[in-house]
Design a protein around this motif. Structure first.
Motif: not given
Length: 90
Positions: A30-32, A65-68, A70-74
């Motif tokens: 999605x982010x590309x 990007x890193x903050x958002x 999904x691995x980080x958010x989990x």
């Protein structure tokens, strides 16, 4: 600019990584901005972190990007390093 995102998973969190992998890969698509990426492997060949190279306009974009991710958010990661990176070989 190229930015390396280097992560290490929390110990014993392989299942969280597996459970979140589809969302992580969808986010990449999605982010590309991901130029290359792949997991680090432990002594048992199990995923235990990631190296992700982003092609972005600035560090603020890379950090967001890193903050958002999904691995980080989990809550998967024990550590995350976001550092400007210069490709020399390859």
């Amino acid at each position: 600019m190229r930015v390396a995102v280097i992560t290490r998973d929390k110990p014993n969190h392989l299942q969280m990584r597996v459970d979140t992998r589809e969302a992580h890969l969808a986010y990449i698509k999605q982010t590309g901005v991901v130029e290359m990426a792949g997991p680090f492997l432990d002594a048992d060949d199990q995923m235990c972190g990631s190296l992700i190279v982003l092609d972005v306009a600035d560090m603020t974009t890379a950090e967001a990007w890193a903050e958002n991710d999904p691995y980080n958010k989990s809550g998967l990661f024990e550590s995350v390093i976001v550092s400007q990176w210069k490709k020399v070989i390859g």
